[in-house]
Design an enzyme around this catalytic site. Structure first.
Site, PDB file in Angstrom:
ATOM      1  N   THR A 277       0.834  -1.195   0.000  1.00 36.18           N
ATOM      2  CA  THR A 277       0.000   0.000   0.000  1.00 36.18           C
ATOM      3  C   THR A 277       0.870   1.247   0.000  1.00 36.18           C
ATOM      4  O   THR A 277       2.039   1.220   0.402  1.00 36.18           O
ATOM      5  CB  THR A 277      -0.883   0.087   1.254  1.00 36.18           C
ATOM      6  OG1 THR A 277      -0.041   0.146   2.416  1.00 36.18           O
ATOM      7  CG2 THR A 277      -1.828  -1.093   1.351  1.00 36.18           C
ATOM      8  N   ASP A 278       0.284   2.353  -0.415  1.00 41.25           N
ATOM      9  CA  ASP A 278       0.853   3.645  -0.064  1.00 41.25           C
ATOM     10  C   ASP A 278       0.626   3.820   1.437  1.00 41.25           C
ATOM     11  O   ASP A 278      -0.176   3.108   2.044  1.00 41.25           O
ATOM     12  CB  ASP A 278       0.194   4.758  -0.883  1.00 41.25           C
ATOM     13  CG  ASP A 278       1.086   5.985  -1.011  1.00 41.25           C
ATOM     14  OD1 ASP A 278       2.003   6.147  -0.190  1.00 41.25           O
ATOM     15  OD2 ASP A 278       0.862   6.782  -1.943  1.00 41.25           O
TER      16      ASP A 278
END
Length: 778
Positions: A277-278
Site C-alpha cells: 500500500t501507499d
C-alpha cells in the site's frame, strides 16, 4: 527448589535452541516450508510494516513488535523473524533521489547525502531510455550503498491535468513514454540487486482528497491511458514491487481491488513481485489481503490484530494469507538485507553528479529562439533577474524531496562557465531572499510548504543602467509543488502580476538598446506561456534539473551542449483549453466528512469525462492549437527527414518502418524521431493520431545522417473494445507519420490491414457503476 528452577530454565533454553536450529530457514528451505513453520502471529506481522515516524513527530501508532532504525530517514521497514532467517528489509522514498537523513546523531562530520537527479518530467523530455537507464544504474548504486532494499519509486501516473501537484514526479501525458521511461529506470536501478516500487497504481492523478476520492472512468480510458504505462513497465522490467494508490476506482479502493491487483496485474500482465500500500492507504486489511495487496505500510498493530482475528474466525482463508506471505518472502530472498550486504555508506557522489548534469542538459527543452539568441555569442556580462536565478529549485517537495549536499544556482553555473553576472543585482537578490525567507512562518508539518518569495520590481532608471552595462538579460521563473496539494491557477499556472511586469519592464529596457532577453523556466509542471512569450527572445525550459542545475543550464546557454529535449507533455494556450479543466479535481461531499486534521477524510469523486482524449490526443483530434505541442523542442541545428520506407503495403504480423535523419545545420546535434500512427475509424472512435514508437539519434555532426528503424507489431495498432473485452486492430488504411512533434510531420506513408485482428482477449473488470457521458469526436 532453587536448583530445580535453574535446571528447568536450562532445559527450556536447550529446547528453544534445538527448535530454532531445526526450524526451516529462508534460503535453505523452500518458501512453502518456511511459511508452514510460521505462526499465525508471525504471518500477520510480516504482511504489516513496522510502523512509521514522521521527522520530528511521534510514531504513527505503536510500531509492530519491534523497532527498526537500520537507515535513518527511510520510509519504513518490514517485520523480521530471526528464528526463520527472515530479516527486516528497508524501503525509502526517492522519485528523484534517495530520501534518507543526511546527518545522524547530530554528527555532521560524517554525511549521508544523496544525488538529486532531474525530476521525471525532465527525464521524459530526454526521450532517451538508454540514458535514463544509465541514470538508474547510478541511482540504484546509492540505494544499495546506503543500505536500502527497495526504492519507493518511480512514479508514472499520467499528466491528466497541468495542476496535478505531483506531476513533476510523473513522466508524461502519454502512456508509451511513461511506460518506457519507467522500464528503463527500473532496469537500471535493479541491476544493483535492489528493488523498486512503481507507483501509484492506478488512476491517481491528483492530490486533492487523494485518500478518499473515487475516480470514475470507463474501462477503455482506464486501460488505454491509465494502465497502459504500468503494463509496459511490468512486462519490460519486472519491478520487485508495485505500490497501490490511495484512491478508489469506480467505487473500490485500489488496495482492496482483486480485479486490479490480481486479475489485471498478475493474471493478465504476469507480475511476479508483491504489492504494498501507499502509507496508510485503504481501509480494510482483510479486503486488502484478499485483493492481493500483500504488505500494508507503514503498518499498525491494529491491522495485524484484525488479520489474526479474521483467520481465527474464518473470514480470511489462511491459504490467502500464505500467498501474501510467500510473495513477500520471494522478494526478501533477493534483497541485500537477506544477503547480509555490508553497505559502505560511500557511493561515488561526484561521479553521479557529473551524470546528473549530463542528463539534465539532455532533457532541457528550447521553446523559443528568435534571431539565434542562443547559444550566447559575444556575450560576457549578464544581468540575471528573478529569485530562482539565485535560489534555484532542484526538485519538488514532499516525498519527492532529496537531502543533497549542494545545489548549483544559475548564477553559480554562469560564473563557472566564464560569464560575469552583475554583482549588484546578485547582492540585492541574495539579501532580499534571505530577509523574505526569515519572515515567513515556519512550516507546520510535512505537507505545509512555505509560500514562494514574491518577485522584486526595479525602477526604469536601474533597468536602463543594467541594459547599458550588460550584454543580455536573463529572467528565471520558478515554480514548485509536491505531495499533499494540487497547484492553483493564480500565481502558479498563470504568472503573477509582478512576474508579468518584471518580464515586460526588463524586455523594454534591454530591447531599447538592441539587446536580448532570455527567460528560463525552472518549473516542475506546465505553466501558461502564450500571453507573455512574445516579450522574450528565447525561452529555455530547464524543468527542475537536480543538484547540478546551474551548470547544466549554463551548458545549454553557452552552446557547450546543443539542446535536444522534446516536450512529453503539452503546454496549452490557456487552462480553459485543457480537456479536464471543468472536472478537475472533482466534487466534495463535506456533509459526509469524518475525522480532523491529517486524519480528516473528505468523500469526493472525480469523473474522467474526457475519456481517452488526454493531452495531445485531445488537442490533435479536436483541432485545439496549444502554445507548445507534445513532442516539440528546438535545436541549435536543423534536421531533415527523408526516405521513409515501410516494409510491406499490407500488414502481416509485423512491419518495419525506417526513416533517415540528416543534420543539415552547422553544429552537431541529436534529434528525437517520433512515430505516430493514425488508425481508421471503424466501430471504435479513435484519436486523430497516437505515438507508437520513438528513438533518439546519436550525436550527428553537420552533414551526417542516421537511419532509424522501427518495428510495428499488431498490438501497436490496437484500441480497447469494451463490448468485446478485447484489444482490437480494426481493418482499413493506417497512416504512419515520422515527425519532430505531433504537429510537425516530416514524412508519411500508409499501409493496409485486411481484416480485424483481436490481439488480446482480457477480463471484463473495473467498469463504472454508472453510465458515463464521455467526450467523443463528432
Amino acid at each position: 527448589m532453587k536448583y530445580t528452577v535453574l535446571l528447568l530454565a536450562v532445559l527450556i533454553l536447550i529446547k528453544t535452541a534445538s527448535s530454532q536450529s531445526t526450524a526451516p530457514r529462508l534460503g535453505k528451505n523452500t518458501i512453502k516450508e518456511v511459511v508452514a513453520a510460521m505462526t499465525l502471529e508471525e504471518k500477520a506481522k510480516l504482511v504489516v510494516g513496522n510502523g512509521f515516524r514522521m521527522p520530528g513527530t511521534q510514531p504513527q501508532g505503536p510500531v509492530v513488535g519491534q523497532t527498526q532504525n537500520k537507515v535513518p530517514g527511510a520510509a519504513g521497514t518490514s517485520f523480521a523473524i530471526p528464528r526463520l532467517g527472515i530479516p527486516s528489509i528497508v524501503v525509502a522514498d526517492g522519485p528523484a533521489g534517495l530520501r534518507i537523513s543526511p546527518i545522524r546523531n547530530k554528527d555532521s562530520s560524517i554525511t549521508y547525502y544523496a544525488t538529486a537527479w532531474p525530476v521525471a518530467t525532465l527525464l521524459a523530455s530526454t526521450w532517451d531510455p538508454a540514458l535514463v537507464k544509465k541514470a538508474g544504474e547510478s541511482f540504484g548504486n546509492e540505494v544499495h550503498d546506503y543500505g536500502v532494499d527497495i526504492l519507493l519509486a518511480p512514479a508514472l501516473n499520467i499528466h491528466r491535468n497541468p495542476l496535478g501537484g505531483r506531476n513533476f514526479e510523473y513522466y508524461s501525458e502519454d502512456p508509451l513514454i511513461s511506460g518506457k521511461m519507467t522500464a528503463a529506470i527500473v532496469n537500471g536501478i535493479q541491476m544493483n540487486g535492489v528493488g523498486t516500487s512503481i507507483k501509484h497504481f492506478a488512476a491517481n492523478n491528483q492530490e486533492s482528497n487523494r485518500n478518499s476520492v473515487n475516480t470514475i472512468l470507463s474501462e477503455r480510458a482506464l486501460r488505454e491511458i491509465y494502465l497502459k504505462g504500468f503494463a509496459i513497465a511490468v512486462k519490460e522490467s519486472q519491478p520487485w514491487t508495485v505500490m497501490s494508490s490511495y484512491n478508489k476506482i469506480n467505487g473500490t479502493y485500489t488496495s482492496e481491488s482483486y480485479e486490479l491487483l490480481t486479475t489485471i496485474l498478475r493474471k493478465e500482465w504476469g507480475f511476479k513481485g508483491f504489492v504494498m500500500t501507499d502509507w496508510f492507504g485503504g481501509k480494510d486489511p482483510i479486503a486488502q489481503m484478499k485483493a492481493g495487496n500483500d504488505l500494508l505500510m507503514p503498518g499498525t498493530p491494529q491491522q495485524a490484530e484484525r488479520i489474526i482475528s479474521a483467520v481465527t474466525h474464518d473470514s480470511l482463508d489462511i491459504k490467502i494469507l500464505d500467498e501474501n506471505v510467500s510473495r513477500i518472502l520471494n522478494i526478501i530472498l533477493k534483497s541485500p538485507s537477506f544477503k547480509n550486504y555490508a553497505f559502505t555508506n560511500k557511493p561515488d557522489l561526484k561521479k553521479h553528479a557529473e551524470l546528473s548534469r549530463k542528463v539534465a542538459a539532455e532533457g532541457m527543452v528550447l521553446l523559443k529562439n528568435s534571431g539565434n539568441t542562443l547559444p550566447f555569442n559575444n556575450v560576457k556580462n549578464i544581468a540575471a533577474f528573478g529569485n530562482t536565478s539565485y535560489d534555484i529549485i532542484a526538485g519538488g517537495t514532499g516525498s519527492g524531496d532529496v537531502n543533497k549536499a549542494y545545489t548549483i544556482s544559475l548564477v553559480q553555473g554562469l560564473n563557472n562557465a566564464g560569464f560575469n553576472v552583475d554583482e549588484s543585482l546578485k547582492t540585492n537578490y541574495n539579501n532580499y531572499i534571505i530577509d523574505a525567507k526569515a519572515k515567513r512562518p515556519k512550516p507546520r508539518g510535512f505537507f505545509d510548504n512555505p509560500k514562494p518569495v514574491a518577485e522584486m520590481l526595479f525602477d526604469s532608471q536601474l533597468l536602463s543602467q543594467k541594459a547599458a552595462t550588460s550584454d543580455v538579460a536573463l529572467i528565471t521563473i520558478g515554480r514548485n509543488a509536491g505531495e499533499g496539494a494540487d497547484r492553483k491557477l493564480p500565481n502558479d499556472f498563470n504568472l503573477s502580476d509582478t512576474e508579468r511586469i518584471l518580464i515586460k519592464n526588463v524586455a523594454d529596457a534591454f530591447h531599447a538598446r538592441g539587446k536580448k532577453l532570455v527567460v528560463i523556466l525552472n518549473i516542475g509542471g506546465v505553466i501558461e506561456v502564450a500571453s507573455w512569450r512574445n516579450m522574450a527572445d528565447a525561452i529555455l525550459l530547464s524543468w527542475q534539473p537536480g543538484l547540478e542545475a546551474g551548470n547544466a543550464i549554463a551548458d545549454i546557454l553557452s552552446g557547450k551542449v546543443n539542446p535536444s529535449g522534446k516536450l512529453a507533455t503539452t503546454f496549452p494556450a490557456s487552462y480553459a483549453d485543457v480537456p479536464s479543466a471543468k472536472s478537475f479535481p472533482g466534487k466534495e461531499y463535506p456533509e459526509l466528512a469524518t475525522g480532523t486534521g491529517l486524519a480528516r477524510q473528505m468523500p469526493a469523486e472525480v469523473t474522467y469525462d474526457e475519456g481517452i482524449y488526454v493531452g495531445y490526443r485531445y488537442y490533435k483530434t479536436f483541432n485545439i492549437q496549444p502554445a507548445y505541442e507534445f513532442g516539440y523542442g528546438l535545436s541549435y541545428t536543423h534536421f531533415n527527414y527523408g526516405n521513409l520506407k515501410i516494409s510491406q503495403p499490407v500488414f502481416n504480423d509485423k512491419l518495419t518502418v525506417q526513416v533517415t535523419v540528416t543534420n543539415n545545420g552547422s553544429v552537431a546535434g541529436k534529434e528525437v524521431v517520433q512515430l505516430y500512427i493514425s488508425a481508421p475509424a471503424g466501430k471504435l472512435y479513435k484519436p486523430a493520431t497516437e505515438l507508437r514508437a520513438f528513438a533518439k539519434t546519436s550525436l550527428l555532426q553537420p552533414g551526417k545522417s542516421e537511419t532509424v528503424l522501427f518495428t510495428i507489431h499488431a498490438d501497436d495498432l490496437t484500441s480497447f473494445s469494451t463490448a468485446d473485452a478485447s484489444w482490437i486492430a480494426e481493418k482499413g488504411v493506417y497512416t504512419v507519420t515520422a515527425g519532430a512533434s505531433v504537429n510537425d510531420a516530416r514524412q508519411t506513408a500508409t499501409f493496409r490491414l485486411a481484416n480485424d485482428i483481436v490481439v488480446e482477449k482480457v477480463n471484463r473488470v473495473l467498469g463504472p457503476q454508472t453510465t458515463l457521458n464521455e467526450l467523443k469526436p463528432r
